[in-house]
Design a protein around this motif. Sequence first.
Motif, PDB file in Angstrom:
ATOM      1  N   TYR A  97       0.825  -1.235   0.108  1.00 20.64           N
ATOM      2  CA  TYR A  97       0.052  -0.030   0.013  1.00 20.64           C
ATOM      3  C   TYR A  97       1.073   1.286   0.150  1.00 20.64           C
ATOM      4  CZ  TYR A  97      -3.501   3.410   1.668  1.00 20.64           C
ATOM      5  OH  TYR A  97      -4.306   4.321   1.794  1.00 20.64           O
ATOM      6  N   GLY A  98       1.040   1.814  -1.168  1.00 18.56           N
ATOM      7  CA  GLY A  98       2.237   2.988  -1.578  1.00 18.56           C
ATOM      8  C   GLY A  98       3.606   2.185  -1.080  1.00 18.56           C
ATOM      9  N   LEU A  99       4.107   2.570  -0.138  1.00 18.08           N
ATOM     10  CA  LEU A  99       5.519   2.000   0.291  1.00 18.08           C
ATOM     11  C   LEU A  99       5.500   0.905   1.467  1.00 18.08           C
ATOM     12  CD1 LEU A  99       7.706   5.278  -0.075  1.00 18.08           C
ATOM     13  CD2 LEU A  99       7.484   3.544  -1.672  1.00 18.08           C
ATOM     14  N   ILE A 100       4.532   0.747   2.145  1.00 24.09           N
ATOM     15  CA  ILE A 100       4.094   0.057   2.969  1.00 24.09           C
ATOM     16  C   ILE A 100       3.636  -1.399   2.729  1.00 24.09           C
ATOM     17  CG2 ILE A 100       2.717  -0.811   5.183  1.00 24.09           C
ATOM     18  CD1 ILE A 100       2.223   2.437   5.182  1.00 24.09           C
ATOM     19  N   ARG A 101       4.483  -2.192   2.937  1.00 22.55           N
ATOM     20  CA  ARG A 101       4.191  -3.739   2.608  1.00 22.55           C
ATOM     21  C   ARG A 101       3.448  -4.146   3.421  1.00 22.55           C
ATOM     22  NH1 ARG A 101       8.887  -8.016   1.160  1.00 22.55           N
ATOM     23  NH2 ARG A 101       9.387  -6.225  -0.072  1.00 22.55           N
ATOM     24  N   LEU A 102       2.068  -4.629   2.973  1.00 27.82           N
ATOM     25  CA  LEU A 102       0.942  -5.265   3.731  1.00 27.82           C
ATOM     26  C   LEU A 102       1.174  -6.748   3.822  1.00 27.82           C
ATOM     27  CD1 LEU A 102      -1.731  -3.261   2.252  1.00 27.82           C
ATOM     28  CD2 LEU A 102      -0.931  -2.821   4.188  1.00 27.82           C
ATOM     29  N   ILE A 103       1.476  -7.175   2.735  1.00 25.57           N
ATOM     30  CA  ILE A 103       1.480  -8.927   2.840  1.00 25.57           C
ATOM     31  C   ILE A 103       2.947  -9.235   2.057  1.00 25.57           C
ATOM     32  CG2 ILE A 103       0.423 -10.885   1.733  1.00 25.57           C
ATOM     33  CD1 ILE A 103      -2.034  -9.323   1.969  1.00 25.57           C
ATOM     34  N   SER A 104       3.606 -10.202   2.779  1.00 26.95           N
ATOM     35  CA  SER A 104       4.622 -10.775   1.835  1.00 26.95           C
ATOM     36  C   SER A 104       4.548 -12.495   2.541  1.00 26.95           C
ATOM     37  CB  SER A 104       5.850 -10.106   2.370  1.00 26.95           C
ATOM     38  OG  SER A 104       6.981 -10.957   1.565  1.00 26.95           O
ATOM     39  N   THR A 105       3.936 -13.100   1.502  1.00 29.99           N
ATOM     40  CA  THR A 105       3.890 -14.547   1.943  1.00 29.99           C
ATOM     41  C   THR A 105       3.894 -15.493   0.652  1.00 29.99           C
ATOM     42  OG1 THR A 105       2.077 -15.819   3.024  1.00 29.99           O
ATOM     43  CG2 THR A 105       1.221 -14.471   1.294  1.00 29.99           C
ATOM     44  N   ARG A 106       4.221 -16.967   1.063  1.00 29.61           N
ATOM     45  CA  ARG A 106       4.250 -17.912   0.056  1.00 29.61           C
ATOM     46  C   ARG A 106       2.923 -18.631   0.447  1.00 29.61           C
ATOM     47  NH1 ARG A 106       8.798 -22.181  -1.440  1.00 29.61           N
ATOM     48  NH2 ARG A 106       7.553 -23.879  -1.967  1.00 29.61           N
ATOM     49  N   ALA A 107       2.064 -18.900  -0.663  1.00 28.42           N
ATOM     50  CA  ALA A 107       0.846 -19.527  -0.741  1.00 28.42           C
ATOM     51  C   ALA A 107       0.630 -20.506  -1.424  1.00 28.42           C
ATOM     52  CB  ALA A 107      -0.269 -18.446  -0.962  1.00 28.42           C
ATOM     53  N   ASP A 108      -0.109 -21.600  -1.001  1.00 31.15           N
ATOM     54  CA  ASP A 108      -0.506 -22.936  -1.847  1.00 31.15           C
ATOM     55  C   ASP A 108      -1.228 -22.575  -2.702  1.00 31.15           C
ATOM     56  OD1 ASP A 108      -1.676 -25.336  -2.721  1.00 31.15           O
ATOM     57  OD2 ASP A 108      -0.650 -26.272  -1.115  1.00 31.15           O
ATOM     58  N   LEU A 109      -0.557 -22.605  -4.268  1.00 33.47           N
ATOM     59  CA  LEU A 109      -1.670 -22.357  -5.420  1.00 33.47           C
ATOM     60  C   LEU A 109      -2.701 -23.412  -5.473  1.00 33.47           C
ATOM     61  CD1 LEU A 109      -1.850 -20.506  -7.847  1.00 33.47           C
ATOM     62  CD2 LEU A 109      -0.675 -22.234  -9.086  1.00 33.47           C
ATOM     63  N   CYS A 110      -2.664 -24.548  -4.994  1.00 35.00           N
ATOM     64  CA  CYS A 110      -3.617 -25.655  -5.170  1.00 35.00           C
ATOM     65  C   CYS A 110      -4.876 -25.374  -4.419  1.00 35.00           C
ATOM     66  CB  CYS A 110      -3.075 -26.925  -5.099  1.00 35.00           C
ATOM     67  SG  CYS A 110      -2.187 -27.535  -6.662  1.00 35.00           S
ATOM     68  N   GLU A 111      -4.532 -24.797  -3.075  1.00 32.85           N
ATOM     69  CA  GLU A 111      -5.631 -24.217  -2.070  1.00 32.85           C
ATOM     70  C   GLU A 111      -6.199 -23.143  -2.636  1.00 32.85           C
ATOM     71  OE1 GLU A 111      -3.883 -23.472   1.843  1.00 32.85           O
ATOM     72  OE2 GLU A 111      -3.224 -25.482   1.814  1.00 32.85           O
ATOM     73  N   GLN A 112      -5.656 -21.977  -3.293  1.00 29.61           N
ATOM     74  CA  GLN A 112      -6.213 -21.029  -3.828  1.00 29.61           C
ATOM     75  C   GLN A 112      -7.181 -21.218  -4.839  1.00 29.61           C
ATOM     76  OE1 GLN A 112      -5.922 -18.228  -1.931  1.00 29.61           O
ATOM     77  NE2 GLN A 112      -4.630 -19.596  -0.521  1.00 29.61           N
ATOM     78  N   VAL A 113      -6.775 -22.148  -5.872  1.00 27.66           N
ATOM     79  CA  VAL A 113      -7.466 -22.368  -7.050  1.00 27.66           C
ATOM     80  C   VAL A 113      -9.076 -22.864  -6.845  1.00 27.66           C
ATOM     81  CG1 VAL A 113      -5.746 -22.244  -8.691  1.00 27.66           C
ATOM     82  CG2 VAL A 113      -6.561 -24.470  -7.831  1.00 27.66           C
TER      83      VAL A 113
END
Length: 186
Positions: A97-113
């Motif tokens: 958000y602008g210069l502020i990092r809100l999220i930095s993650t590694r997510a499981d693609l298969c869970e997301q689809v």
Amino acid sequence: MRFSSAACIAALSAGNLVSAGSWFGTGDVSVNDAQKVPGDSPLQFCDGDHDQDTVHIEHVDLLPNPPEAGSPLVIRATGTVFKPIEKDAYVKLVVKYGLIRLISTRADLCEQVENVDLKCPIEKGVLSITKSVDIPKEVPPGTYNVFADVYNADDTPITCLQATVTFGMKRNTDESIESIEEVEDL
């Protein structure tokens, strides 16, 4: 604010769609035409060579574009999967958000689809997805940058996408008309 799906762009990169709405909102969209994903959306490919990507994204549309906070968003995407996407595929996702990092993650693609009614493995072939999502009305105004680098379990690239969207304040149409009439009366 709730991040509705870590796979917003990751799923798009797999030729799938996930509720991206909470990160795209009303406002100006800046897109580098050379890297732009075809269609009517703020998505663009990351810098670099995409010849070896597992997925070729052919088209992504957002209706409306730009999306509006508090309104539904329809996402349509078409792509070609060249190699099955299997369990343990993942996305490295960064949202700022602008210069502020809100999220930095590694997510499981298969869970997301699963958010778009798909399951791994995603087989080779052409894949078209249409998904409607509700964008929260509480999305704060400002500039959001989303970066998603997506990989198969064996670390081969699926694709890499990014988007920059500037949220604006949604103006009430009646108030805007009244303001214009007041100025004209002066």
